[in-house]
Design a protein around this motif. Structure first.
Motif, PDB file in Angstrom:
ATOM      1  N   ASP A  65      36.449  10.163  15.057  1.00 10.65           N
ATOM      2  CA  ASP A  65      35.128  10.155  15.687  1.00 10.65           C
ATOM      3  C   ASP A  65      35.185   9.433  17.030  1.00 10.65           C
ATOM      4  O   ASP A  65      36.233   8.980  17.468  1.00 10.65           O
ATOM      5  CB  ASP A  65      34.074   9.525  14.764  1.00 10.65           C
ATOM      6  CG  ASP A  65      34.389   8.086  14.389  1.00 10.65           C
ATOM      7  OD1 ASP A  65      34.962   7.350  15.205  1.00 10.65           O
ATOM      8  OD2 ASP A  65      34.047   7.695  13.259  1.00 10.65           O
ATOM      9  N   ASP A  66      34.029   9.341  17.668  1.00 15.67           N
ATOM     10  CA  ASP A  66      33.935   8.750  18.998  1.00 15.67           C
ATOM     11  C   ASP A  66      34.291   7.267  19.026  1.00 15.67           C
ATOM     12  O   ASP A  66      34.800   6.762  20.026  1.00 15.67           O
ATOM     13  CB  ASP A  66      32.550   8.980  19.598  1.00 15.67           C
ATOM     14  CG  ASP A  66      31.417   8.440  18.736  1.00 15.67           C
ATOM     15  OD1 ASP A  66      31.557   8.414  17.493  1.00 15.67           O
ATOM     16  OD2 ASP A  66      30.387   8.048  19.313  1.00 15.67           O
ATOM     17  N   HIS A  67      34.063   6.552  17.930  1.00 14.55           N
ATOM     18  CA  HIS A  67      34.419   5.129  17.882  1.00 14.55           C
ATOM     19  C   HIS A  67      35.923   4.942  18.072  1.00 14.55           C
ATOM     20  O   HIS A  67      36.362   4.007  18.740  1.00 14.55           O
ATOM     21  CB  HIS A  67      33.975   4.491  16.566  1.00 14.55           C
ATOM     22  CG  HIS A  67      32.508   4.602  16.330  1.00 14.55           C
ATOM     23  ND1 HIS A  67      31.580   3.866  17.017  1.00 14.55           N
ATOM     24  CD2 HIS A  67      31.797   5.394  15.493  1.00 14.55           C
ATOM     25  CE1 HIS A  67      30.374   4.180  16.622  1.00 14.55           C
ATOM     26  NE2 HIS A  67      30.467   5.105  15.688  1.00 14.55           N
ATOM     27  N   VAL A  81      37.908   6.961  19.691  1.00  8.59           N
ATOM     28  CA  VAL A  81      38.248   7.275  21.087  1.00  8.59           C
ATOM     29  C   VAL A  81      37.998   6.055  21.961  1.00  8.59           C
ATOM     30  O   VAL A  81      38.836   5.698  22.804  1.00  8.59           O
ATOM     31  CB  VAL A  81      37.460   8.507  21.583  1.00  8.59           C
ATOM     32  CG1 VAL A  81      37.709   8.751  23.066  1.00  8.59           C
ATOM     33  CG2 VAL A  81      37.843   9.741  20.767  1.00  8.59           C
ATOM     34  N   ARG A  82      36.883   5.397  21.759  1.00  2.00           N
ATOM     35  CA  ARG A  82      36.607   4.184  22.536  1.00  2.00           C
ATOM     36  C   ARG A  82      37.613   3.077  22.223  1.00  2.00           C
ATOM     37  O   ARG A  82      37.922   2.253  23.075  1.00  2.00           O
ATOM     38  CB  ARG A  82      35.172   3.713  22.283  1.00  2.00           C
ATOM     39  CG  ARG A  82      34.136   4.588  22.984  1.00  2.00           C
ATOM     40  CD  ARG A  82      32.758   3.964  22.979  1.00  2.00           C
ATOM     41  NE  ARG A  82      32.172   3.840  21.658  1.00  2.00           N
ATOM     42  CZ  ARG A  82      31.550   4.819  21.006  1.00  2.00           C
ATOM     43  NH1 ARG A  82      31.449   6.006  21.545  1.00  2.00           N
ATOM     44  NH2 ARG A  82      31.036   4.601  19.808  1.00  2.00           N
ATOM     45  N   SER A  90      38.675  13.226  20.135  1.00  2.00           N
ATOM     46  CA  SER A  90      38.091  13.514  18.839  1.00  2.00           C
ATOM     47  C   SER A  90      37.078  14.641  18.983  1.00  2.00           C
ATOM     48  O   SER A  90      36.395  14.733  19.997  1.00  2.00           O
ATOM     49  CB  SER A  90      37.392  12.281  18.268  1.00  2.00           C
ATOM     50  OG  SER A  90      36.818  12.591  17.010  1.00  2.00           O
ATOM     51  N   TYR A 117      33.998  15.818  16.513  1.00  2.00           N
ATOM     52  CA  TYR A 117      33.331  15.295  15.327  1.00  2.00           C
ATOM     53  C   TYR A 117      31.878  15.750  15.317  1.00  2.00           C
ATOM     54  O   TYR A 117      31.341  16.207  16.333  1.00  2.00           O
ATOM     55  CB  TYR A 117      33.385  13.762  15.304  1.00  2.00           C
ATOM     56  CG  TYR A 117      32.680  13.158  16.497  1.00  2.00           C
ATOM     57  CD1 TYR A 117      31.364  12.724  16.378  1.00  2.00           C
ATOM     58  CD2 TYR A 117      33.297  13.067  17.728  1.00  2.00           C
ATOM     59  CE1 TYR A 117      30.695  12.210  17.472  1.00  2.00           C
ATOM     60  CE2 TYR A 117      32.633  12.555  18.824  1.00  2.00           C
ATOM     61  CZ  TYR A 117      31.334  12.137  18.696  1.00  2.00           C
ATOM     62  OH  TYR A 117      30.673  11.644  19.778  1.00  2.00           O
ATOM     63  N   SER A 141      28.232  14.258  14.773  1.00  4.61           N
ATOM     64  CA  SER A 141      27.579  12.952  14.751  1.00  4.61           C
ATOM     65  C   SER A 141      26.525  12.881  13.654  1.00  4.61           C
ATOM     66  O   SER A 141      25.977  13.900  13.212  1.00  4.61           O
ATOM     67  CB  SER A 141      26.924  12.665  16.107  1.00  4.61           C
ATOM     68  OG  SER A 141      25.800  13.511  16.287  1.00  4.61           O
ATOM     69  N   SER A 158      30.707  17.470  18.599  1.00  2.00           N
ATOM     70  CA  SER A 158      30.779  16.736  19.852  1.00  2.00           C
ATOM     71  C   SER A 158      32.256  16.465  20.138  1.00  2.00           C
ATOM     72  O   SER A 158      33.047  16.287  19.223  1.00  2.00           O
ATOM     73  CB  SER A 158      30.027  15.413  19.740  1.00  2.00           C
ATOM     74  OG  SER A 158      28.665  15.636  19.487  1.00  2.00           O
ATOM     75  N   GLU A 188      34.922  14.069  22.409  1.00  2.00           N
ATOM     76  CA  GLU A 188      35.137  12.899  23.261  1.00  2.00           C
ATOM     77  C   GLU A 188      36.622  12.825  23.591  1.00  2.00           C
ATOM     78  O   GLU A 188      37.463  13.179  22.774  1.00  2.00           O
ATOM     79  CB  GLU A 188      34.733  11.609  22.535  1.00  2.00           C
ATOM     80  CG  GLU A 188      33.279  11.495  22.197  1.00  2.00           C
ATOM     81  CD  GLU A 188      32.395  11.240  23.391  1.00  2.00           C
ATOM     82  OE1 GLU A 188      32.878  10.664  24.394  1.00  2.00           O
ATOM     83  OE2 GLU A 188      31.224  11.624  23.324  1.00  2.00           O
ATOM     84  N   SER A 189      36.930  12.369  24.784  1.00  2.00           N
ATOM     85  CA  SER A 189      38.327  12.137  25.146  1.00  2.00           C
ATOM     86  C   SER A 189      38.411  10.839  25.942  1.00  2.00           C
ATOM     87  O   SER A 189      37.421  10.357  26.478  1.00  2.00           O
ATOM     88  CB  SER A 189      38.885  13.311  25.952  1.00  2.00           C
ATOM     89  OG  SER A 189      38.142  13.493  27.143  1.00  2.00           O
ATOM     90  N   ASN A 190      39.612  10.292  26.000  1.00  2.00           N
ATOM     91  CA  ASN A 190      39.844   9.026  26.668  1.00  2.00           C
ATOM     92  C   ASN A 190      40.859   9.262  27.787  1.00  2.00           C
ATOM     93  O   ASN A 190      42.056   9.407  27.522  1.00  2.00           O
ATOM     94  CB  ASN A 190      40.356   8.005  25.646  1.00  2.00           C
ATOM     95  CG  ASN A 190      40.464   6.621  26.207  1.00  2.00           C
ATOM     96  OD1 ASN A 190      40.860   6.432  27.356  1.00  2.00           O
ATOM     97  ND2 ASN A 190      40.129   5.633  25.389  1.00  2.00           N
TER      98      ASN A 190
END
Length: 146
Positions: free
Chosen positions: A71-73, A75-76, A82, A84, A86, A116, A118-120
């Motif tokens: 999930d986004d957590h 990625v942060r 991710s 995922y 939400s 959703s 997210e990438s870093n």
């Protein structure tokens, strides 16, 4: 089975290691990373939780293997990316389904929640990975829904 089918379609070898107890995670993680180019962390709060995060992220960095988090957590915290669904999207969908049922007394078939993505970018640079624009990643996930 879905991941195995998709991996075969893409000519990707899927390496799976099951973990029965959290105490087995370090050994199974080392085995997985030795056999893989990337770690795909599926949503499993038993394994992928705050207690295990440091171990998992440090192991992937030490082995030079990117982590695709659940999930986004993640990625942060240091995962590469991710896709995922939400909690907000789940709640909105439940509300929509209930409202539709209340009006029509029927449930709609083939409803898929939006994923959703997210990438870093910092992690991508660390691994010398060139990521597409976020909108391109989002479109790719949306296009491949079942």
């Amino acid at each position: 089975p879905v991941l195995r089918t998709e991996a075969q379609t893409l000519d990707i070898e899927l390496v799976v290691h099951e973990v029965g107890k959290a105490a087995e995670l370090p050994v199974r993680l080392a085995e997985s990373l030795a056999e893989s180019d990337v770690l795909l962390a599926l949503p499993d709060p038993y394994l992928y939780n705050a207690e295990q995060a440091r171990l998992i992220l440090m192991a992937t960095y030490r082995q030079g293997k990117p982590l695709v988090g659940p999930d986004d957590h993640w990625v942060r915290a240091g995962a590469l990316a991710s896709a995922y669904i939400s909690a907000e999207d789940v709640l909105a969908e439940v509300t929509n389904v209930l409202a539709l049922f209340q009006r029509n007394q029927t449930l709609a078939a083939d409803r898929y929640l939006p994923a959703s993505v997210e990438s870093n970018a910092h992690v991508a640079r660390t691994f010398s990975i060139s990521l597409p624009a976020p909108s391109v990643l989002q479109d790719a996930v949306t296009e491949t829904r079942p």
